[in-house]
Enzyme design. Structure first.
Site, PDB file in Angstrom:
ATOM      1  N   GLU A 127       0.791  -1.241   0.000  1.00 57.42           N
ATOM      2  CA  GLU A 127       0.000   0.000   0.000  1.00 57.42           C
ATOM      3  C   GLU A 127       0.825   1.293   0.000  1.00 57.42           C
ATOM      4  OE1 GLU A 127      -2.733  -0.380   3.262  1.00 57.42           O
ATOM      5  OE2 GLU A 127      -3.653  -2.189   2.456  1.00 57.42           O
TER       6      GLU A 127
ATOM      7  N   GLU B 274      -6.146 -10.758  -1.073  1.00 53.86           N
ATOM      8  CA  GLU B 274      -7.009 -10.513   0.108  1.00 53.86           C
ATOM      9  C   GLU B 274      -8.479 -10.421  -0.300  1.00 53.86           C
ATOM     10  OE1 GLU B 274      -5.529  -7.176   2.360  1.00 53.86           O
ATOM     11  OE2 GLU B 274      -3.453  -7.674   1.918  1.00 53.86           O
TER      12      GLU B 274
ATOM     13  N   SER C 286     -48.680 -30.766 -11.458  1.00 53.03           N
ATOM     14  CA  SER C 286     -48.082 -30.511 -10.152  1.00 53.03           C
ATOM     15  C   SER C 286     -49.112 -30.688  -9.037  1.00 53.03           C
ATOM     16  CB  SER C 286     -47.450 -29.116 -10.141  1.00 53.03           C
ATOM     17  OG  SER C 286     -46.620 -28.968  -9.018  1.00 53.03           O
TER      18      SER C 286
HETATM   19  C1  XIL Z   1      -6.206  -6.258   8.308  1.00 51.79           C
HETATM   20  C2  XIL Z   1      -6.563  -7.390   9.241  1.00 51.79           C
HETATM   21  O1  XIL Z   1      -7.443  -8.251   8.617  1.00 51.79           O
HETATM   22  C3  XIL Z   1      -7.147  -6.849  10.508  1.00 51.79           C
HETATM   23  O2  XIL Z   1      -7.355  -7.883  11.456  1.00 51.79           O
HETATM   24  C4  XIL Z   1      -6.246  -5.778  11.098  1.00 51.79           C
HETATM   25  O3  XIL Z   1      -6.871  -5.207  12.217  1.00 51.79           O
HETATM   26  C5  XIL Z   1      -5.951  -4.725  10.085  1.00 51.79           C
HETATM   27  O4  XIL Z   1      -5.408  -5.328   8.940  1.00 51.79           O
HETATM   28  N1  XIL Z   1      -4.900  -4.713   3.684  1.00 51.79           N
HETATM   29  C6  XIL Z   1      -3.922  -5.556   4.132  1.00 51.79           C
HETATM   30  C7  XIL Z   1      -4.194  -6.420   5.301  1.00 51.79           C
HETATM   31  O5  XIL Z   1      -2.888  -5.712   3.486  1.00 51.79           O
HETATM   32  O6  XIL Z   1      -3.051  -6.686   6.046  1.00 51.79           O
HETATM   33  C8  XIL Z   1      -5.248  -5.840   6.177  1.00 51.79           C
HETATM   34  O7  XIL Z   1      -5.548  -6.774   7.208  1.00 51.79           O
HETATM   35  C9  XIL Z   1      -6.469  -5.493   5.367  1.00 51.79           C
HETATM   36  C10 XIL Z   1      -6.140  -4.462   4.324  1.00 51.79           C
END
Ligand code: XIL
Length: 743
Positions: free
Chosen positions: A164, A282, A642
């Site tokens: 990010e 994700e 039916s």
């Molecule tokens: C999130 C987790 O799922 C949460 O439990 C935590 O509180 C915050 O991070 N992008 C990412 C992940 O790369 O690491 C993030 O995960 C969600 C957004």
């Protein structure tokens, strides 16, 4: 499910094979023993992000092992978790996940080495709390990356090295008459200290530590065309400078409304110009309109997943995985962010995953797993035409020569439009807004031939399609569509033949305390003078008024007295059979069978007693008193589709003195033991579609024949529990009625 629908489903189940469920949208899994990873073995790995609870619970572990071939630690390998202070390392949780992977031969994706969030922020300051120079930061980052990568080298096959680093909405500035475009980079502490050099450094450190690991740049909103291009430009710049970036991670935090297939496809295509490896890292699809990986979001209202949301969710997963499969050459792993809705970082009420809060598969799971490779490459023929059921002047819906249906709905301010018609088990066809802002969509594959009821669901509210006529089904006037059948001529409205009439009659009913309605089909020769042989006499000559046998023909659950004539085309089928000399004319009476408003408990308690009284004691005498009928049992038949078939079975067996010919159309079967007096019936007709329960019909007909009955079975090819089955059944049954010799 409301009571009425529950009843209907129970009824259908009692009569048909499980394939009917496909039409009714209940999830089913033809491959219960294989997991997502197995279904995708020729495509890409399917992964999941796990937390500590997941790897401590036996059932959850089992689920992960069955379904997934790659694991990501949701939080436990992030710098802030592993390395909260200089010299302090917390390995326990990360080790537990790594060991779970080692023990079960599952690959581990490393997530993540350098991120603005959940980071080891101590790296930025010295003991006095003062900002360090970037060289000190790099030293610390290098030590961190080396230590972590080395520890998990044996099991981690790839790392999200930088997470990010690109800006969502770069803001241009305008000062002193000069326009400066906004920075493409996120203004993180890392960036402020080092510029984009920290990105290069992180990748270099990771590559030094493990030259065999695949190294990824990972980000969200990666399909947004602007951010996509910023990511592309950054990765290209780095690669051109020799930075070892091997892959791009598309986080895939989407929602049920978007992104569009076009944007996802374009992003994958663009990234694949730079890297040989794309991972969807994700994936989750929330039911609200938010999108992305920002750590501020609403956690959903405290509501169960609404039916239309479930359809949208299933559809979005289906569309997205179809695109992923198309790009299997470059995509080598797709990871779901969390095991179930209960674990989701978005909260259980966003319902974002294929497994629900009880770890049970949702419809989306079945759509992902049980994909059909034929549909992946299917493109409908572009010979769509307005459908015959359309209202005057309406161009949509349209149907093509293969049976695909295409819809177009104007609803400018709607958020979602779903057509209830579509491939089985998906809940319908989700429309998307086209460039003109009109909702459009085509069924994913050809529909079964014949007539189908459908409706629209706009933002969760059910309405009819203003493009089509309405037909009574499901206890309401539904929209209807007609998919051309190969044998459609038998119910065509021909110009070259005489036609009978279907009229509504009102008859008094003491038992129900009101006038009741029936539709009566009279053949073209009804009311015309005939000679003794039944042939029409010349005008002006004396003759007799012919009397006709009567078929009492019942509709199914949710339908009414209009259904057989309108969507069943019973009148046209009769006219054609009569004109072609295939049957001797008879009358058809189609009464409302009280199927939709009686009190019921379970299917076993359905007796059809009220309708028996209405039909036998009130309607039959009324018809015989007011029409030219042959008023005896050998000129009276009863048949039904039916639930109308169930009524037929119950009533014919209880009142054999009234009806001499019996027909059950997708409505159960008779067995010899059901019939007390073998001379009570001359012909038994039973039918269903080949997608229903043809074996049941075959067995019953064999048994009836063996017991000496004149029984005929008919199986309609390529159809299910729907009107083409019953139109064909009427065509097959009509020639058998009122023809059998006296026994
Ligand atoms: C999130 C987790 O799922 C949460 O439990 C935590 O509180 C915050 O991070 N992008 C990412 C992940 O790369 O690491 C993030 O995960 C969600 C957004």
């Amino acid at each position: 499910m409301n009571q009425t629908v529950k009843f209907a489903v129970a009824l259908l189940l009692s009569m048909t094979s499980t394939s009917i469920w496909a039409q009714w949208g209940a999830p089913r899994d033809p491959n219960p023993n294989i997991g997502l990873k197995d279904a995708y073995k020729n495509y890409f790995m399917v992964g999941v992000a796990l937390n500590q609870r997941n790897v401590s619970d036996e059932d959850q572990k089992k689920l992960a092992i069955k379904e997934f071939s790659s694991i990501t630690a949701e939080n436990d390998m992030k710098p802030g978790e592993l390395h909260p202070k200089e010299g302090v390392w917390n390995w326990e949780k990360a080790d537990k996940i790594a060991d779970f992977c080692r023990q079960n031969g599952i690959k581990l994706r490393g997530h993540c080495l350098c991120w603005h969030s959940q980071f080891a922020d101590w790296m930025f300051t010295d003991k006095k709390g003062k900002e360090v120079k970037k060289e000190v930061f790099y030293e610390r980052l290098r030590e961190h990356i080396h230590t972590v990568v080395n520890r998990y080298k044996d099991i981690v096959y790839c790392w999200d090295v930088v997470n990010e680093a690109i800006e969502d909405n770069p803001r241009p500035t305008f000062a002193n008459g000069k326009f400066t475009p906004g920075s493409p980079y996120r203004q993180s502490r890392h960036f402020k200290l080092c510029g984009d050099e920290f990105i290069a450094k992180a990748f270099e450190f990771a590559h030094e530590a493990d030259p065999n690991a695949l190294l990824f740049y990972n980000d969200y909103n990666e399909c947004d065309p602007g951010k996509r291009d910023r990511i592309y430009d950054m990765v290209k710049k780095m690669q051109d400078a020799g930075v070892p970036i091997h892959g791009i991670g598309m986080q895939g935090h989407y929602n049920i409304y978007g992104p569009s297939e076009e944007d996802i496809d374009a992003a994958i295509t663009k990234y694949s110009q730079l890297v040989k490896h794309i991972h969807v890292t994700e994936l989750d699809i929330r039911v609200n309109q938010e999108m992305g990986g920002q750590l501020r979001f609403s956690r959903g209202e405290n509501k169960p997943l609404a039916g239309y949301q479930n359809t949208m969710l299933t559809d979005q997963y289906n569309r997205i995985f179809k695109i992923f499969r198309k790009h299997k050459d470059v995509i080598d792993c797709v990871t779901l962010w969390n095991l179930s809705d209960r674990d989701s970082w978005l909260g259980v009420n966003n319902h974002p995953l294929p497994f629900d809060e009880n770890y049970k598969p949702k419809q989306a799971y079945f759509a992902i797993k049980n994909f059909d490779t034929k549909l992946d490459n299917a493109k409908p023929k572009e010979d769509f035409r307005p459908n015959p059921c359309n209202q005057p002047g309406q161009d949509y819906p349209q149907v093509n020569s293969e049976g695909y249906a295409r819809f177009r709905v104007e609803a400018p301010d709607a958020k979602s439009v779903i057509v209830s018609l579509g491939l089985g088990g998906r809940g319908g066809t989700v429309l998307r807004k086209d460039k003109d802002g009109v909702w459009v969509g085509t069924t994913e594959g050809p529909m079964d031939p014949g007539f189908h009821y459908y409706h629209l669901t706009i933002d969760g509210g059910v309405v009819n399609d203003p493009g089509t006529h309405n037909y009574f089904g499901s206890c309401r006037w539904e929209s209807g569509i007609e998919i051309p059948a190969p044998d459609q001529d038998f119910y065509a409205c021909r110009q070259d033949i005489p036609h009978g009439t279907i009229t509504q009659v009102l008859y008094p009913s003491k038992s129900t305390g009101k006038m009741q309605t029936a539709m009566v089909y009279l053949p073209p020769t009804y009311g015309k003078l005939v000679d003794k042989k039944g042939l029409p006499v010349k005008e002006g000559k004396a003759g007799l008024l012919e009397r006709f046998p009567v078929l009492y023909l019942q509709h199914g659950w949710g339908e009414n007295e209009t259904s057989w004539g309108k969507q069943g085309h019973a009148g046209l089928i009769m006219d054609n059979l009569i004109a072609d000399g295939k049957i001797k004319p008879f009358i058809i009476v189609m009464a409302y069978g009280l199927t939709n408003d009686f009190k019921f408990g379970t299917i076993g308690q359905f007796t059809a007693k009220e309708f028996e009284t209405l039909l036998v004691d009130e309607l039959v005498p009324f018809i015989d008193a007011n029409y030219l009928t042959k008023a005896d049992k050998w000129n009276r038949a009863m048949a039904g589709l039916s639930m109308g078939g169930m009524e037929t079975k119950l009533i014919t067996l209880r009142r054999p003195e009234v009806f001499g010919y019996w027909g059950l159309l997708s409505g159960g079967t008779y067995m010899p033991d059901d019939i007390k007096d073998p001379s009570a019936v001359r012909v038994i007709f039973e039918s269903c579609g080949d997608k229903e329960n043809p074996d049941g019909i075959k067995k019953s007909v064999e048994a009836l024949k063996a017991a000496g009955y004149d029984a005929t079975g008919f199986i309609s090819e390529g159809t299910a529990h729907e009107f083409l089955t019953w139109r064909r059944s009427l065509r097959e049954m009509a020639p058998l009625l009122f023809q059998a010799p006296e026994k």
